[in-house]
Design a protein around this motif. Structure first.
Motif, PDB file in Angstrom:
ATOM      1  N   ASP A  48      17.888  23.352  49.517  1.00  0.00           N
ATOM      2  CA  ASP A  48      18.414  24.603  48.960  1.00  0.00           C
ATOM      3  C   ASP A  48      18.674  25.635  50.054  1.00  0.00           C
ATOM      4  N   GLU A  49      17.762  25.708  51.038  1.00  0.00           N
ATOM      5  CA  GLU A  49      17.944  26.646  52.140  1.00  0.00           C
ATOM      6  C   GLU A  49      19.181  26.292  52.956  1.00  0.00           C
ATOM      7  N   HIS A  50      19.363  25.010  53.220  1.00  0.00           N
ATOM      8  CA  HIS A  50      20.545  24.573  53.979  1.00  0.00           C
ATOM      9  C   HIS A  50      21.833  24.886  53.217  1.00  0.00           C
ATOM     10  N   LEU A  51      21.817  24.636  51.919  1.00  0.00           N
ATOM     11  CA  LEU A  51      23.013  24.922  51.130  1.00  0.00           C
ATOM     12  C   LEU A  51      23.308  26.422  51.096  1.00  0.00           C
ATOM     13  N   GLN A  52      22.273  27.227  51.021  1.00  0.00           N
ATOM     14  CA  GLN A  52      22.469  28.678  51.054  1.00  0.00           C
ATOM     15  C   GLN A  52      23.058  29.103  52.396  1.00  0.00           C
ATOM     16  N   ASP A  53      22.557  28.530  53.484  1.00  0.00           N
ATOM     17  CA  ASP A  53      23.091  28.830  54.822  1.00  0.00           C
ATOM     18  C   ASP A  53      24.565  28.454  54.916  1.00  0.00           C
ATOM     19  N   ILE A  54      24.914  27.289  54.383  1.00  0.00           N
ATOM     20  CA  ILE A  54      26.315  26.851  54.408  1.00  0.00           C
ATOM     21  C   ILE A  54      27.183  27.815  53.612  1.00  0.00           C
ATOM     22  N   ALA A  55      26.715  28.194  52.429  1.00  0.00           N
ATOM     23  CA  ALA A  55      27.485  29.118  51.587  1.00  0.00           C
ATOM     24  C   ALA A  55      27.700  30.453  52.288  1.00  0.00           C
ATOM     25  N   GLU A  56      26.684  30.943  52.962  1.00  0.00           N
ATOM     26  CA  GLU A  56      26.821  32.210  53.682  1.00  0.00           C
ATOM     27  C   GLU A  56      27.807  32.093  54.835  1.00  0.00           C
ATOM     28  N   LEU A  57      27.742  30.987  55.567  1.00  0.00           N
ATOM     29  CA  LEU A  57      28.666  30.787  56.694  1.00  0.00           C
ATOM     30  C   LEU A  57      30.111  30.669  56.209  1.00  0.00           C
ATOM     31  N   VAL A  58      30.316  29.889  55.151  1.00  0.00           N
ATOM     32  CA  VAL A  58      31.674  29.733  54.623  1.00  0.00           C
ATOM     33  C   VAL A  58      32.172  31.066  54.078  1.00  0.00           C
ATOM     34  N   GLY A  59      31.292  31.828  53.461  1.00  0.00           N
ATOM     35  CA  GLY A  59      31.679  33.130  52.925  1.00  0.00           C
ATOM     36  C   GLY A  59      32.143  34.110  53.994  1.00  0.00           C
ATOM     37  N   LYS A  60      31.734  33.912  55.235  1.00  0.00           N
ATOM     38  CA  LYS A  60      32.138  34.796  56.334  1.00  0.00           C
ATOM     39  C   LYS A  60      33.493  34.416  56.928  1.00  0.00           C
ATOM     40  N   LEU A  61      33.993  33.249  56.544  1.00  0.00           N
ATOM     41  CA  LEU A  61      35.285  32.809  57.070  1.00  0.00           C
ATOM     42  C   LEU A  61      36.426  33.554  56.386  1.00  0.00           C
ATOM     43  N   PRO A  62      37.583  33.615  57.048  1.00  0.00           N
ATOM     44  CA  PRO A  62      38.758  34.184  56.378  1.00  0.00           C
ATOM     45  C   PRO A  62      39.061  33.390  55.101  1.00  0.00           C
ATOM     46  N   ALA A  63      39.487  34.077  54.074  1.00  0.00           N
ATOM     47  CA  ALA A  63      39.698  33.469  52.757  1.00  0.00           C
ATOM     48  C   ALA A  63      40.611  32.253  52.818  1.00  0.00           C
ATOM     49  N   GLU A  64      41.616  32.271  53.672  1.00  0.00           N
ATOM     50  CA  GLU A  64      42.565  31.155  53.719  1.00  0.00           C
ATOM     51  C   GLU A  64      41.971  29.873  54.315  1.00  0.00           C
ATOM     52  N   LYS A  65      40.827  29.975  54.971  1.00  0.00           N
ATOM     53  CA  LYS A  65      40.189  28.795  55.566  1.00  0.00           C
ATOM     54  C   LYS A  65      39.072  28.224  54.691  1.00  0.00           C
ATOM     55  N   ARG A  66      38.613  28.994  53.734  1.00  0.00           N
ATOM     56  CA  ARG A  66      37.445  28.586  52.957  1.00  0.00           C
ATOM     57  C   ARG A  66      37.646  27.286  52.180  1.00  0.00           C
ATOM     58  N   ALA A  67      38.801  27.118  51.546  1.00  0.00           N
ATOM     59  CA  ALA A  67      39.031  25.913  50.740  1.00  0.00           C
ATOM     60  C   ALA A  67      38.939  24.656  51.605  1.00  0.00           C
ATOM     61  N   ASP A  68      39.538  24.691  52.796  1.00  0.00           N
ATOM     62  CA  ASP A  68      39.479  23.530  53.689  1.00  0.00           C
ATOM     63  C   ASP A  68      38.052  23.247  54.138  1.00  0.00           C
ATOM     64  N   VAL A  69      37.310  24.310  54.445  1.00  0.00           N
ATOM     65  CA  VAL A  69      35.930  24.122  54.894  1.00  0.00           C
ATOM     66  C   VAL A  69      35.076  23.566  53.763  1.00  0.00           C
ATOM     67  N   TRP A  70      35.254  24.101  52.555  1.00  0.00           N
ATOM     68  CA  TRP A  70      34.480  23.567  51.428  1.00  0.00           C
ATOM     69  C   TRP A  70      34.825  22.101  51.193  1.00  0.00           C
ATOM     70  N   ARG A  71      36.097  21.746  51.323  1.00  0.00           N
ATOM     71  CA  ARG A  71      36.500  20.356  51.150  1.00  0.00           C
ATOM     72  C   ARG A  71      35.772  19.475  52.176  1.00  0.00           C
ATOM     73  N   THR A  72      35.699  19.939  53.414  1.00  0.00           N
ATOM     74  CA  THR A  72      34.998  19.200  54.467  1.00  0.00           C
ATOM     75  C   THR A  72      33.510  19.067  54.142  1.00  0.00           C
ATOM     76  N   VAL A  73      32.907  20.152  53.676  1.00  0.00           N
ATOM     77  CA  VAL A  73      31.483  20.124  53.308  1.00  0.00           C
ATOM     78  C   VAL A  73      31.258  19.111  52.191  1.00  0.00           C
ATOM     79  N   PHE A  74      32.073  19.160  51.139  1.00  0.00           N
ATOM     80  CA  PHE A  74      31.896  18.241  50.017  1.00  0.00           C
ATOM     81  C   PHE A  74      32.152  16.795  50.434  1.00  0.00           C
ATOM     82  N   ASP A  75      33.155  16.574  51.290  1.00  0.00           N
ATOM     83  CA  ASP A  75      33.411  15.213  51.788  1.00  0.00           C
ATOM     84  C   ASP A  75      32.214  14.681  52.558  1.00  0.00           C
ATOM     85  N   ARG A  76      31.622  15.534  53.381  1.00  0.00           N
ATOM     86  CA  ARG A  76      30.454  15.109  54.166  1.00  0.00           C
ATOM     87  C   ARG A  76      29.244  14.839  53.261  1.00  0.00           C
TER      88      ARG A  76
END
Length: 92
Positions: free
Chosen positions: A55-83
């Motif tokens: 849960d802590e790791h997932l929260q860290d990932i969510a916070e990091l992705v949330g700091k990215l520019p909005a146009e990059k978030r979908a690609d990063v989330w796709r990469t996270v889910f693929d991994r």
């Protein structure tokens, strides 16, 4: 070690391993300056992480992705889910 050792109070699991596997584990444990038990605990913890850690790791990932520019978030989330899918498939 006395019978009153704290380790005597811990849960125990007995496993059967194929010929030679204990020796392989022992060699790796020795190279890591650990007991066979400690080596196996490290491996088990990696495979079965405490849900709180996950849960802590997932929260860290969510916070990091949330700091990215909005146009990059979908690609990063796709990469996270693929991994995550790949990791899940490795353990099943």
């Amino acid at each position: 070690m006395s019978d009153q050792s704290p380790s005597r109070l811990l849960d125990k699991i007995i496993i059967r391993v194929p010929d030679g596997m204990r020796d392989r584990i022992k060699r790796v444990a020795d190279s890591n300056n650990r007991s066979v038990n400690a080596e196996l605990l490290i491996l088990l913890d990696r495979t079965y992480p405490d849900e709180t850690k996950l849960d802590e790791h997932l929260q860290d990932i969510a916070e990091l992705v949330g700091k990215l520019p909005a146009e990059k978030r979908a690609d990063v989330w796709r990469t996270v889910f693929d991994r995550l899918d790949a990791l899940r498939n490795e353990t099943t």
